[in-house]
Write a protein that holds these residues in place. Structure first.
Motif: not given
Length: 344
Positions: A246, A249, A257, A261-262, A276, A279, A287-288, A291
């Motif tokens: 985290a 990130l 990212q 996140a995944q 997360l 992000l 990426a957002r 997350a």
């Protein structure tokens, strides 16, 4: 009763080693001798070694002779197999090389190493894999020596042999040897699956100190290695792993990212929630979204309020994805599941 039926009945009745050896030495047909070899894999001992070795050059019976020898508990099998190497060629030779690997005969390493420079690539590959099954320092040195100058399928097989040697060393608690092999393979020119396997091994063999190697790979230029590092992260235990991921990130490119996140979502560890959420609030849309979609996997109701703020986002894809994540956390069924993240 026909002669064929009589022979079938005889092999069916033959259960003792002596009876089965008598079948091998007789003028019985292929089926009867094949069945005798199969049964000798169960009951064969010292007396069965020589008759089975004699069949190794037989194109039709070589495979079953090896089958009968591979499980034989007598120590003379290994020496006899090594001695047979010089008298065989082609598929029969490859078969015996493979059998020495199955038996994991450390005394066969020197003989097998001699085939790593053979003109026949299939022989090289078989020898490399057998040395990998045997393992040990001598096998490692032989494989490393053959790696230089190797190409194509032979090179891949040699790398696979080294990876197996490293796995064996690690399983025996010899992490120093394992790390040495893994680290050397991370630096060689080889297909990504080899380097990925070496990276995974390098991370796991370092135990708690493996995170340093993992993070280095995440920041590297090779996305395939970053993906391998993410797979390794899914297997590592502890909240500190999620916390470290985290924290990384904001330092990563958008594609990585998404990957991390995944991974945090797959880990399902609440220690990754802060990263997360940060992000999800700003940055690259892909990426957002990654997350936002990962957050429900952590199962933390504390994320609901932050997600509610994101439902007001000016980007419709973001706002709808946030609502779906709220629904997932609160057990509300989605009415619309059409968003793909490709809208403008």
């Amino acid at each position: 009763m026909s002669v064929t039926q009589l022979k079938s009945n005889l092999i069916a009745a033959a259960e003792s080693e002596s009876d089965l050896l008598a079948v091998l030495k007789s003028d019985a047909g292929l089926y009867e001798k094949t069945e005798a070899c199969r049964k000798l894999a169960v009951v064969g001992g010292k007396s069965a070694v020589e008759p089975l070795i004699a069949l190794l050059g037989d194109e039709k019976l070589s495979h079953m002779a090896r089958y009968g020898l591979e499980t034989n508990p007598d120590s003379s099998v290994d020496k006899s197999l090594v001695e047979a190497l010089g008298a065989l060629k082609g598929k029969q030779l490859m078969g015996v090389i493979a059998s020495l690997g199955v038996r994991r005969d450390a005394n066969a390493v020197e003989a097998l190493a001699g085939f790593l420079k053979d003109a026949d690539s299939e022989i090289v590959q078989t020898a490399a894999r057998s040395l990998g099954r045997i393992g040990g320092l001598a096998a490692i040195e032989a494989l490393k020596g053959a790696l230089e100058g190797s190409t194509g399928a032979s090179r891949i097989a040699i790398c696979e042999g080294l990876l197996r040697c490293a796995e064996t060393a690690g399983a025996k608690g010899d992490n120093r040897t394992a790390k040495g092999v893994y680290d050397s393979l991370r630096e060689v020119e080889a297909p990504h699956q080899v380097r990925a396997g070496a990276l995974l091994g390098a991370i796991h063999s370092r135990k708690k100190n493996g995170m340093k190697v993992l993070l280095e790979a995440l920041h590297g230029d090779d996305f395939a290695m970053a993906a391998a590092a993410a797979r390794a992260a899914q297997e590592l235990q502890g909240e500190d792993v999620s916390k470290a991921l985290a924290e990384e990130l904001p330092k990563l490119s958008a594609d990585k990212q998404v990957l991390v996140a995944q991974t945090l979502g797959d880990r399902g560890d609440k220690a990754g929630l802060g990263g997360l959420l940060a992000l999800a609030r700003s940055g690259d849309r892909s990426a957002r979204l990654a997350a936002i979609r990962a957050i429900p996997q952590l199962g933390d109701p504390a994320a609901v309020d932050a997600l509610k703020e994101l439902t007001k986002d000016s980007d419709g894809v973001i706002s709808r994805s946030a609502q779906r994540s709220i629904n997932a956390l609160t057990g509300v069924a989605d009415e619309d599941s059409s968003d793909t993240g490709s809208e403008g």
